[in-house]
Design a protein around this motif. Structure first.
Motif, mmCIF file in Angstrom:
data_model
loop_
_atom_site.group_PDB
_atom_site.id
_atom_site.type_symbol
_atom_site.label_atom_id
_atom_site.label_comp_id
_atom_site.label_asym_id
_atom_site.label_seq_id
_atom_site.Cartn_x
_atom_site.Cartn_y
_atom_site.Cartn_z
ATOM 1 N N SER A 53 2.296 3.402 0.775
ATOM 2 C CA SER A 53 1.406 4.548 1.004
ATOM 3 C C SER A 53 0.098 4.350 0.268
ATOM 4 O O SER A 53 0.081 4.000 -0.918
ATOM 5 C CB SER A 53 2.097 5.836 0.529
ATOM 6 N N LEU A 54 -1.020 4.578 0.960
ATOM 7 C CA LEU A 54 -2.351 4.348 0.403
ATOM 8 C C LEU A 54 -3.071 5.666 0.186
ATOM 9 O O LEU A 54 -2.663 6.703 0.713
ATOM 10 C CB LEU A 54 -3.168 3.460 1.349
ATOM 11 N N ILE A 55 -4.145 5.630 -0.596
ATOM 12 C CA ILE A 55 -5.007 6.795 -0.785
ATOM 13 C C ILE A 55 -6.414 6.455 -0.296
ATOM 14 O O ILE A 55 -6.764 5.279 -0.157
ATOM 15 C CB ILE A 55 -5.026 7.247 -2.259
ATOM 16 N N PRO A 56 -7.245 7.473 -0.006
ATOM 17 C CA PRO A 56 -8.542 7.203 0.626
ATOM 18 C C PRO A 56 -9.449 6.245 -0.125
ATOM 19 O O PRO A 56 -10.274 5.565 0.494
ATOM 20 C CB PRO A 56 -9.160 8.607 0.735
ATOM 21 N N GLY A 57 -9.329 6.169 -1.449
ATOM 22 C CA GLY A 57 -10.173 5.235 -2.182
ATOM 23 C C GLY A 57 -10.071 3.810 -1.680
ATOM 24 O O GLY A 57 -11.040 3.043 -1.758
ATOM 25 N N SER A 210 2.560 13.627 8.920
ATOM 26 C CA SER A 210 2.412 12.283 8.333
ATOM 27 C C SER A 210 2.183 12.318 6.819
ATOM 28 O O SER A 210 1.792 11.316 6.229
ATOM 29 C CB SER A 210 1.255 11.534 9.006
ATOM 30 N N ASN A 211 2.438 13.465 6.208
ATOM 31 C CA ASN A 211 2.274 13.564 4.752
ATOM 32 C C ASN A 211 3.278 12.686 4.019
ATOM 33 O O ASN A 211 4.405 12.488 4.478
ATOM 34 C CB ASN A 211 2.488 15.009 4.276
ATOM 35 N N ILE A 212 2.883 12.201 2.867
ATOM 36 C CA ILE A 212 3.863 11.658 1.936
ATOM 37 C C ILE A 212 4.594 12.846 1.315
ATOM 38 O O ILE A 212 3.993 13.894 1.059
ATOM 39 C CB ILE A 212 3.199 10.798 0.845
ATOM 40 N N LEU A 213 5.889 12.717 1.110
ATOM 41 C CA LEU A 213 6.674 13.747 0.431
ATOM 42 C C LEU A 213 6.940 13.302 -0.998
ATOM 43 O O LEU A 213 7.385 12.175 -1.235
ATOM 44 C CB LEU A 213 8.002 13.971 1.156
ATOM 45 N N ILE A 214 6.642 14.192 -1.947
ATOM 46 C CA ILE A 214 6.962 13.964 -3.351
ATOM 47 C C ILE A 214 7.807 15.151 -3.802
ATOM 48 O O ILE A 214 7.317 16.291 -3.824
ATOM 49 C CB ILE A 214 5.690 13.853 -4.211
ATOM 50 N N GLU A 215 9.058 14.906 -4.107
ATOM 51 C CA GLU A 215 9.974 16.006 -4.422
ATOM 52 C C GLU A 215 10.645 15.789 -5.770
ATOM 53 O O GLU A 215 11.336 14.792 -5.992
ATOM 54 C CB GLU A 215 11.034 16.156 -3.335
ATOM 55 N N TRP A 221 12.276 12.203 -9.599
ATOM 56 C CA TRP A 221 11.612 12.630 -8.372
ATOM 57 C C TRP A 221 11.807 11.580 -7.285
ATOM 58 O O TRP A 221 12.108 10.414 -7.558
ATOM 59 C CB TRP A 221 10.120 12.880 -8.608
ATOM 60 N N PHE A 222 11.635 12.012 -6.041
ATOM 61 C CA PHE A 222 11.740 11.146 -4.867
ATOM 62 C C PHE A 222 10.388 11.017 -4.181
ATOM 63 O O PHE A 222 9.588 11.953 -4.170
ATOM 64 C CB PHE A 222 12.719 11.736 -3.842
ATOM 65 N N TRP A 223 10.152 9.832 -3.608
ATOM 66 C CA TRP A 223 9.091 9.717 -2.606
ATOM 67 C C TRP A 223 9.739 9.558 -1.235
ATOM 68 O O TRP A 223 10.836 8.994 -1.116
ATOM 69 C CB TRP A 223 8.154 8.552 -2.907
ATOM 70 N N GLY A 224 9.052 10.043 -0.232
ATOM 71 C CA GLY A 224 9.449 9.838 1.156
ATOM 72 C C GLY A 224 8.208 9.500 1.959
ATOM 73 O O GLY A 224 7.292 10.329 2.086
ATOM 74 N N ILE A 225 8.144 8.280 2.470
ATOM 75 C CA ILE A 225 6.940 7.782 3.147
ATOM 76 C C ILE A 225 7.269 7.447 4.596
ATOM 77 O O ILE A 225 8.092 6.571 4.868
ATOM 78 C CB ILE A 225 6.389 6.518 2.457
ATOM 79 N N PRO A 226 6.644 8.146 5.568
ATOM 80 C CA PRO A 226 6.866 7.806 6.980
ATOM 81 C C PRO A 226 6.149 6.505 7.337
ATOM 82 O O PRO A 226 4.919 6.443 7.300
ATOM 83 C CB PRO A 226 6.274 9.002 7.732
ATOM 84 N N ILE A 227 6.905 5.478 7.640
ATOM 85 C CA ILE A 227 6.297 4.178 7.966
ATOM 86 C C ILE A 227 5.932 4.131 9.450
ATOM 87 O O ILE A 227 4.771 4.026 9.812
ATOM 88 C CB ILE A 227 7.244 3.012 7.607
ATOM 89 N N ASP A 228 6.911 4.202 10.307
ATOM 90 C CA ASP A 228 6.661 4.295 11.745
ATOM 91 C C ASP A 228 7.977 4.525 12.479
ATOM 92 O O ASP A 228 9.050 4.163 11.992
ATOM 93 C CB ASP A 228 5.964 3.046 12.301
ATOM 94 N N LEU A 308 3.408 7.621 -8.858
ATOM 95 C CA LEU A 308 3.507 9.007 -8.412
ATOM 96 C C LEU A 308 2.502 9.356 -7.325
ATOM 97 O O LEU A 308 2.837 10.026 -6.350
ATOM 98 C CB LEU A 308 3.333 9.934 -9.621
ATOM 99 N N PHE A 309 1.246 8.905 -7.467
ATOM 100 C CA PHE A 309 0.221 9.249 -6.484
ATOM 101 C C PHE A 309 -0.233 8.051 -5.650
ATOM 102 O O PHE A 309 -1.309 8.067 -5.069
ATOM 103 C CB PHE A 309 -0.974 9.916 -7.172
ATOM 104 N N SER A 310 0.565 7.001 -5.605
ATOM 105 C CA SER A 310 0.286 5.857 -4.714
ATOM 106 C C SER A 310 -1.074 5.232 -4.983
ATOM 107 O O SER A 310 -1.794 4.842 -4.063
ATOM 108 C CB SER A 310 0.372 6.292 -3.243
ATOM 109 N N THR A 311 -1.416 5.113 -6.259
ATOM 110 C CA THR A 311 -2.749 4.621 -6.617
ATOM 111 C C THR A 311 -2.854 3.106 -6.697
ATOM 112 O O THR A 311 -3.960 2.570 -6.803
ATOM 113 C CB THR A 311 -3.169 5.199 -7.987
ATOM 114 N N GLY A 312 -1.727 2.381 -6.636
ATOM 115 C CA GLY A 312 -1.728 0.959 -6.963
ATOM 116 C C GLY A 312 -2.688 0.112 -6.158
ATOM 117 O O GLY A 312 -3.516 -0.622 -6.714
ATOM 118 N N VAL A 313 -2.609 0.183 -4.825
ATOM 119 C CA VAL A 313 -3.447 -0.679 -3.984
ATOM 120 C C VAL A 313 -4.907 -0.269 -4.083
ATOM 121 O O VAL A 313 -5.809 -1.124 -4.120
ATOM 122 C CB VAL A 313 -2.964 -0.658 -2.520
#
Length: 426
Positions: A53-57, A210-215, A221-228, A308-313
């Protein structure tokens, strides 16, 4: 190294260790500026990597690389925001990237596809890429790194390549970082993650599609990322000490904790696990040094923070974009190397500090949504020029003013102070 082995000379302007997003972006943008760049990666692409999961940056360097349209053509799932079950009353709430300004979406991707896309672009722009190449050690002369020795899978012996600067983008392998710098682990974020993939998943409703889920759960906590096509990446993160103290395996903790979710449990109610489990631990760290004589770090080789916020890439590619500009100037004006890399380091560490500080604060789930919004505002907009929710979205998008400054470093004053510039002016 024999030139006939790889078909080119063994002398380059820059050697980049690692062909992931940080290394490939650095190499591609340097090659685009006309420099001779060698990329050495120990694996063969496409290769698996978590972090879908990516962020707009991230779209800023992707546009620099001319890859936005290719990402669309690949069919990557657009990501417009996130859904969180988080805070003191665990009522689901959403954020939308449109609230944060100029880049309204990013993507969810299969990282093997994304990473190959960026590395292929580096090749197109003129970088020479060697895969299955494991860097064994740096070559040092008079206290300066002037190249590397590496081995090719399936071939005997080691080979040498030399360059005016060596960039370590080797991720958590930290090929040069391990040799030249101590690493500082973040004690507040010593966590462990276990993840897998599911088919036939349900989607979040309406605009959350298409939101990422953070629960959040009691102990993690869990992440849930819709790939396709109904495929989700699902991961569970908890503190390392809790996982170590438990009698259950990470896989058992994962499965037991799903039962304590609300949104995620509904997404997975008819799903089938489609892959084995993978895990990683203790990944939040910063190197004490980001550069030295003839070498510099970028991406996960320099620092990494909790996902947590998918900042890595985004963090890796934004830093790579900045570094490519800095190195371009260093190659033209070698005298500015140390001061220029100092500025890069300071900007990078400020960028990273904001993300880490916010993640640390956000991990306190006893607070309200408004508290998290105000925390973001206090960090990036203390004069309160924008609404607090806008500041929150800007921060987690990687598009806040302070972070945006990372890829706008100005080195003109350093260049003006160099002897050759002074001579040219007279």
């Amino acid at each position: 190294m024999s030139p006939t082995l790889i078909g080119v000379t063994d002398d380059f302007d820059v050697i980049v260790i690692g062909g992931g997003p940080a290394g490939a972006t650095t190499a591609a943008l340097l090659a685009k500026r006309g420099h001779r760049v060698l990329v050495l990666d120990r694996e063969r692409f496409p290769r698996y990597h978590v972090g879908e999961s990516l962020i707009p940056g991230v779209m800023v360097p992707m546009e620099e690389l001319g890859l936005k349209e290719r990402m669309e053509a690949k069919g990557f799932e657009r990501k417009y925001g996130g859904t969180l079950v988080w805070g003191n009353n665990e009522v689901p709430w959403n954020f939308s990237f449109t609230t944060g300004g100029r880049i309204p979406y990013a993507f969810h991707t299969r990282r093997a596809d994304l990473d190959a896309l960026i590395l292929d672009r580096a090749r197109e722009l003129g970088a020479f890429v060697v895969e299955d190449a494991t860097v064994k050690e740096p070559i040092e002369e008079n206290g300066r790194v002037v190249g590397v020795r590496y081995a090719l899978r399936g071939l005997n012996g080691t080979h040498e390549a030399r360059a005016r600067l060596v960039v370590d983008a080797s991720g958590q392998a930290r090929v040069l970082g391990r040799k030249y710098s101590e690493v500082n682990w973040n004690e507040q974020l010593r966590n462990v993650a276990v993840w897998t993939y599911f088919d036939n998943c349900h989607r979040l409703p309406g605009d959350e599609w298409s939101n990422i889920l953070i629960e959040g759960t009691r102990d993690g906590w869990f992440w849930g990322i819709p790939i396709d096509k109904g495929v989700f990446s699902v991961g569970y993160v908890t503190r390392s000490d809790l996982a170590s103290a438990s009698d259950e395996s990470l896989e058992d903790l994962f499965e037991a904790s799903i039962a304590n979710t609300t949104k995620l449990k509904d997404i997975l109610k008819d799903a089938t696990q489609a892959a084995g489990y993978r895990s990683a631990r203790d990944w939040s760290y910063t190197n004490e040094r980001f550069h030295g004589n003839g070498w510099v770090l970028v991406g996960d080789a320099a620092a990494f923070v909790d996902p947590l916020f998918s900042t890595g890439v985004a963090l890796a590619t934004l830093a790579a974009s900045t570094l490519s500009k800095v190195v371009d100037q260093i190659l033209q004006h070698p005298q500015i190397e140390e001061k220029a890399l100092d500025r890069y380091t300071n900007a990078y560490q400020d960028f990273f500090h904001d993300i880490r500080k916010f993640v640390e604060g956000f991990y306190d789930r006893s607070k309200t949504k408004g508290f998290y919004f105000n925390m973001a505002q206090d960090m990036i907009d203390p004069d309160k020029k924008d609404d607090a929710e806008v500041d929150f979205v800007k921060l987690i998008s990687g598009l806040s003013g302070r972070q945006g400054g990372l890829f706008e470093l100005n080195l003109d004053d350093l260049i003006e102070d160099t002897p050759e510039q002074s001579a040219a002016e007279h």
